[in-house]
Design a protein around this motif. Sequence first.
Motif, PDB file in Angstrom:
ATOM      1  N   CYS A 260       0.868  -1.175   0.000  1.00 11.12           N
ATOM      2  CA  CYS A 260       0.000   0.000   0.000  1.00 11.12           C
ATOM      3  C   CYS A 260       0.913   1.235   0.000  1.00 11.12           C
ATOM      4  N   ALA A 262       1.749   3.061   2.338  1.00 10.98           N
ATOM      5  CA  ALA A 262       2.630   3.123   3.514  1.00 10.98           C
ATOM      6  C   ALA A 262       3.957   2.409   3.224  1.00 10.98           C
ATOM      7  N   HIS A 267       0.562  -6.328   1.611  1.00  9.50           N
ATOM      8  CA  HIS A 267      -0.727  -6.783   2.107  1.00  9.50           C
ATOM      9  C   HIS A 267      -1.023  -8.091   1.384  1.00  9.50           C
ATOM     10  N   CYS A 322      -1.182  -1.759   9.988  1.00  4.08           N
ATOM     11  CA  CYS A 322      -0.394  -0.952   9.058  1.00  4.08           C
ATOM     12  C   CYS A 322      -0.789   0.519   9.211  1.00  4.08           C
ATOM     13  N   CYS A 324      -1.792   2.334   7.011  1.00  2.00           N
ATOM     14  CA  CYS A 324      -2.961   2.611   6.169  1.00  2.00           C
ATOM     15  C   CYS A 324      -4.257   2.303   6.905  1.00  2.00           C
TER      16      CYS A 324
END
Length: 360
Positions: A260, A262, A267, A322, A324
């Motif tokens: 993602c 971040a 993921h 995370c 995100c």
Amino acid sequence: MSQPFLDDWIARCCGLESVDPGAVLRYQTGKINALLRDVERHSLFYRKHLAEVFVRHGEAIRSGRWPVSREDIAALPFTAPGDIAENWKRFLCVPLDAVARMVTLSTSGTTGEPKRLAFSVADLERTLDFFAHGISVLVRPGDTVLVLLPGAERPDGVTDLLIQALPRIGARGVAGNPAAETAGFLAELERHRPDCLVAAPAQLRRLLEALPEPPKLRAVLSSAEPLPEALGAALARRWSCEVFDHYGLTETGYGGGVECRARNGYHLREADLFFEVVDPVSGSPVPDGTPGEVVFTTLTRRAMPLIRYRTGDVAAMLPGPCACGSPLRRLSRIAGRLRRTEAGVDVHTPCKGWAENRDG
Ligand SMILES: [Zn+2]
């Protein structure tokens, strides 16, 4: 910061209102229970390979009570690439005529036999569904995506599947010629005017060094090999675009996990794959944050399921949440490949070898 782009998909596939690590694990152990019952009935290889497991836990497996934890799953024996090379037909859980696609991979193992992997129509549909959701981290409706990955000519190869998946999110994929030189690539950019590019690190490196001007791209997805950090950073800076890395193997059904914004690990495709990280020598699971060998079990694969398949890739599991917002664990970037020799195991890092200082 981006939203957790895969979590809604994982929740839907797992039959959950929202993702929660405990509920996802319960879904995964339930899928592995169903998988064990399936392979006991249909896979000649696993019936024999797991004979001791079926003796010890057979009744609990058949009544849906085992496995229920990561520790239970860690009691299952590994599957090695060499097992597939020697026995691929014996892995099958469906008749040969239910196989929609065969993939042959060369191996560097001692037998030298190629590995063959079989996928059913339903297996390919799981990959399409993951691709459509995984790539939504960078692709928006209306986008054109140029895909340069090798194998563009093969039906249901990775390029073809990605191009089939993109219309599901209102985007359009076009296959570029991965062997094209700079002039050919420039012609393809001119012709398709893509918003996003999907390519392997070696291709991205070549383009970064050869293109006279930065291409007008909003985002790049690197796949097929681990993306060296310095190359990703140089692409982002010199092409003024976002760069994401994807992790997957043919054995995972191509897709495995994607970063993602971040950029704190991949993921994972938790609805279809159960990932573990183990000590490459002892085979015991290592604590989160500790590097080891990446091992996965397929949860939804029909034709040729794989149980605790040793990838030879070295990474660590990163505990959630995370930045995100996803509460789920992620897999760190791949640090190298294990090399098993008669002298033991060492880590080979083919993905080094591109340094930021080459960026002039
Ligand atoms: Zn994230």
